[in-house]
Design a protein around this motif. Structure first.
Motif: not given
Length: 254
Positions: A177-180, A170-172, A232-236, A222-226
């Motif tokens: 994604l931010g860099v790309v 998740k963190a990576e 996270f994968r399913k939300a993605t 703030a939501v992502q951190d929780r």
């Protein structure tokens, strides 16, 4: 009275789309261009919708790419250099097509394959890329993402599909994604300043929509951190599926 070339009610709708897109990007690390192009194109011409998302995308990608510091961003740039390089080349080559490719065809070309991928993932049929094929897969997904990015401002789905297929943590995943997305959005900005898409009232609209996009992203982070990794994968995947389905709907029915 008009705001950025739009009637007040239409502008309010665009503001709301950008706010929601920013929130989703903050929560799952992506989807702003998809939500903005699918939402804005529901009531604006395709070229105006594309222009409207560009500066909001650049600004929020700067925040995401450097959230964990410059060193972390540089590490991702080096690790995924092939993916990023292929995407940049494809964006530059495909950007001129935006003025000649029919808008509905553009939406279908993007929406159909991504919808198929996300539904298969949600049904438990995970695509796993073997280690010895990852170099070629990076280049292929970079080229595919860049092609769609140049014509629609949306290059994330193929990149995200690749990252999911190699089980990126998740963190990576959020960092890369931010860099790309930052690299791609800067190239897209330059390409469409040259193509004429980002000019006049469209440029003003794009600048104004940075505000709701940034506000929404701050709420979403703030939501992502929780979120735990599986949620996270399913939300993605859920966000990808909804955005892709709306793109297909727009492509089929206008």
């Amino acid at each position: 009275m008009q705001i950025a070339g739009l009637d007040p009610i239409v502008f309010a709708a665009a503001f709301g789309v950008a706010l929601f897109a920013g929130f989703v990007k903050g929560a799952v690390g992506f989807a702003m261009p998809m939500i903005m192009i699918s939402g804005l194109s529901s009531f604006l011409p395709a070229e105006t919708a594309l222009a409207g998302l560009i500066l909001a995308t650049v600004s929020t990608n700067v925040a995401q790419a450097f959230r964990h510091g410059v060193a972390a961003a540089v590490k991702m740039l080096r690790r995924y250099g092939r993916l990023i390089g292929a995407m940049v080349v494809a964006i530059i080559l495909s950007a001129p097509l935006v003025t000649v490719l029919p808008g509905r065809a553009m939406l279908l070309l993007l929406g159909l394959p991504i919808l198929a991928f996300t539904l298969s993932q949600l049904l438990g049929r995970q695509l796993i890329v073997p280690l010895h094929h990852r170099g070629r897969a990076e280049v292929a997904m970079g080229l595919l993402g860049g092609f769609f990015g140049g014509i629609s401002g949306v290059w994330g789905p193929p990149v995200i599909a690749y990252l999911l297929s190699v089980a990126t943590p998740k963190a990576e995943m959020v960092r890369v994604l931010g860099v790309v997305f930052l690299v791609g959005s800067v190239i897209l900005l330059a390409a469409h300043l040259g193509s004429g898409v980002l000019a006049g009232d469209r440029l003003v609209l794009s600048a104004v929509l940075v505000v709701p996009a940034a506000l929404g992203m701050a709420l979403g982070v703030a939501v992502q951190d929780r979120l735990n990794p599986e949620r996270f994968r399913k939300a993605t995947l859920a966000v990808l599926a909804l955005a892709a389905a709306n793109l297909v709907r727009r492509g089929l029915f206008g």
